[in-house]
Design an enzyme around this catalytic site. Structure first.
Site, short mmCIF file in Angstrom:
data_model
loop_
_atom_site.label_atom_id
_atom_site.label_comp_id
_atom_site.label_asym_id
_atom_site.label_seq_id
_atom_site.Cartn_x
_atom_site.Cartn_y
_atom_site.Cartn_z
N ARG A 1 -3.47 -16.54 19.42
CA ARG A 1 -4.55 -15.66 19.00
C ARG A 1 -5.85 -16.42 19.14
NH1 ARG A 1 -7.30 -14.34 14.16
NH2 ARG A 1 -8.12 -12.23 14.38
N ASP B 1 -17.46 -15.20 4.15
CA ASP B 1 -18.46 -15.86 4.99
C ASP B 1 -19.79 -15.92 4.26
OD1 ASP B 1 -16.51 -15.97 6.90
OD2 ASP B 1 -17.27 -14.31 8.09
C1 LIG Z 1 -14.70 -25.40 3.70
C2 LIG Z 1 -15.72 -24.89 4.36
C3 LIG Z 1 -15.67 -24.48 5.82
C4 LIG Z 1 -16.94 -23.69 5.96
C5 LIG Z 1 -17.87 -24.46 5.06
C6 LIG Z 1 -17.04 -24.60 3.80
O1 LIG Z 1 -17.49 -25.60 2.92
C7 LIG Z 1 -17.00 -23.24 3.07
C8 LIG Z 1 -17.28 -22.08 4.02
C9 LIG Z 1 -16.67 -22.27 5.41
C10 LIG Z 1 -17.28 -21.33 6.42
C11 LIG Z 1 -16.59 -19.96 6.47
C12 LIG Z 1 -17.30 -19.13 7.52
C13 LIG Z 1 -17.52 -19.87 8.81
O2 LIG Z 1 -16.28 -20.01 9.46
C14 LIG Z 1 -18.14 -21.27 8.55
C15 LIG Z 1 -18.57 -21.92 9.87
C16 LIG Z 1 -19.24 -21.18 7.54
O3 LIG Z 1 -20.41 -21.16 7.74
O4 LIG Z 1 -18.70 -21.21 6.26
C17 LIG Z 1 -17.14 -22.05 7.74
C18 LIG Z 1 -17.50 -23.50 7.38
C19 LIG Z 1 -16.94 -24.51 8.38
O5 LIG Z 1 -15.91 -24.31 9.00
O6 LIG Z 1 -17.54 -25.60 8.49
O1 LIG Z 2 -9.83 -15.53 13.09
C1 LIG Z 2 -10.29 -14.62 12.43
O2 LIG Z 2 -10.04 -13.42 12.66
C2 LIG Z 2 -11.17 -14.91 11.24
C3 LIG Z 2 -11.96 -16.19 11.35
C4 LIG Z 2 -12.90 -16.38 10.22
O3 LIG Z 2 -12.79 -15.74 9.21
C5 LIG Z 2 -14.01 -17.34 10.34
O4 LIG Z 2 -14.12 -18.04 11.36
O5 LIG Z 2 -14.81 -17.40 9.39
FE LIG Z 3 -14.58 -15.83 7.98
#
Ligand SMILES: C=C1C[C@]23C[C@@]1(O)CC[C@H]2[C@@]12CC[C@H](O)[C@@](C)(C(=O)O1)[C@H]2[C@@H]3C(=O)O
Ligand SMILES: O=C(O)CCC(=O)C(=O)O
Ligand SMILES: [Fe+2]
Length: 317
Positions: A258, A199
């Site tokens: 889940r 994250d």
């Molecule tokens: C592929 C992607 C989804 C994400 C943005 C990104 O480019 C890389 C990080 C991904 C992530 C992971 C943590 C969170 O779930 C999230 C909301 C974030 O801030 O970074 C997701 C992004 C997303 O789902 O848009």
């Molecule tokens: O579903 C989960 O337990 C993890 C989800 C997660 O890693 C995310 O939303 O970035």
């Molecule tokens: Fe995550």
């Protein structure tokens, strides 16, 4: 035949672990030490006695399950809803989700989400207020444990009215498989709900219902399933490499739905991210990372694939 869903194929070791448990009602200096140790050794820990009322959590979970149970056509009307696509770069998972901005002013906007029952909006607002407070408290304890003189050094960033925080509901419908290639050595599915990533925000407060699926990787090629429990995990890039953002993923379950809810505490877009001076020590004599704004880091993050290592792009040399 190729499975119509992402499945984990690399040869991987699956070793269940027990995460450290931090009891927020324990003696303060013990709590601060335990948080630092847990962040250094695991990057994730479970928080108990966190003060968020059980009813607030139960109501939020119930209304979110009601939403995911709606017909697809109805869910797709909501701009906050997504299914299978993760981010903008072609990543796919067996997950459907709601992605909401959770900065302080928009928390009250939850009250007005169109097409959603007012119970959903009010329970999500109450939950978000609670987890934001919890996130701030953990960041303050962490600063204290690290010996940072200004204990608000980290929490200030997500208390700001223009902080860039996010709330994400992930729903993993059950996927029933009989093929043994789709099961790991513990008879769990190998179907990936949310692919491997770390994250990018300062800290994430994650909880799930009682269905397992979260796995963390403390060592390359080894996945550690985490037993479901109301949990939190800390990810911090501001400690000059002392804490790292641990890689994790979520698997689907063969029989049960889940649902996880993640609060991602993000700084304001123009906030400068730099380790506090006390993190520069004889063992780490200079800043490992160049100072950057959250907007710069977020831009890089969102332009990359889910599993890529992005913090390396900001190393000083
Ligand atoms: C592929 C992607 C989804 C994400 C943005 C990104 O480019 C890389 C990080 C991904 C992530 C992971 C943590 C969170 O779930 C999230 C909301 C974030 O801030 O970074 C997701 C992004 C997303 O789902 O848009
Ligand atoms: O579903 C989960 O337990 C993890 C989800 C997660 O890693 C995310 O939303 O970035
Ligand atoms: Fe995550």
């Amino acid at each position: 035949m190729v499975a119509p869903f992402p499945i984990s194929t690399r040869s991987e070791k699956i070793l269940p672990i027990d995460l450290p448990v931090v009891d927020l009602t324990a003696e303060r200096s013990m709590v601060t030490k335990l948080i630092v140790k847990a962040c250094e050794e695991y990057g994730f820990f479970n928080v108990i006695n966190h003060g968020i009322p059980r009813d607030t959590i139960a109501e939020m979970e119930e209304t979110a399950f009601d939403f995911f149970a709606k017909p697809m056509a109805q869910k797709k009307q909501l701009a906050l809803y997504g299914c299978k696509n993760i981010g903008f770069n072609g990543d796919m998972g067996e997950v459907e989700y709601l992605l909401l901005s959770a900065t302080p002013p928009s928390i009250s906007h939850f009250k007005n989400i169109s097409n959603m029952p007012s119970k959903f909006s009010s329970s999500v607002s109450a939950y978000t207020e609670g987890v934001r407070e919890l996130a701030c408290e953990i960041l303050e304890l962490m600063a204290e444990g690290l010996g940072v003189p200004d204990t608000w050094f980290f929490s200030r960033l997500i208390r700001e009215v223009d902080s860039d925080s996010v709330l994400r509901f992930n729903h993993y419908p059950p996927i029933i498989l009989n093929n043994k290639d789709c099961k790991d050595n513990h008879n769990h599915t190998k179907v990936i709900g949310f692919g491997e990533h770390s994250d990018p925000q300062i800290l994430t407060i994650l909880r799930s219902n009682d269905v397992g699926g979260l796995q963390i990787s403390l060592q390359d090629g080894v996945w550690n399933p985490v037993a479901p429990d109301p949990s939190a995990f800390c990810v911090n890039v501001m400690t000059n490499g002392r804490f790292v953002s641990v890689r994790h993923r979520a698997m689907t379950n063969s029989h049960k739905s889940r649902m996880s809810v993640a609060y991602f505490g993000g700084p304001p877009l123009d906030a400068c991210i730099v380790a506090p001076p006390v993190m520069v020590t004889p063992e780490r004599p200079s800043l490992l990372f160049k100072p950057f704004t959250w907007a710069e880091y977020k831009k890089v993050t969102y332009s990359m694939r889910l599993g890529e290592h992005r913090i390396d792009l900001f190393r000083s040399n």
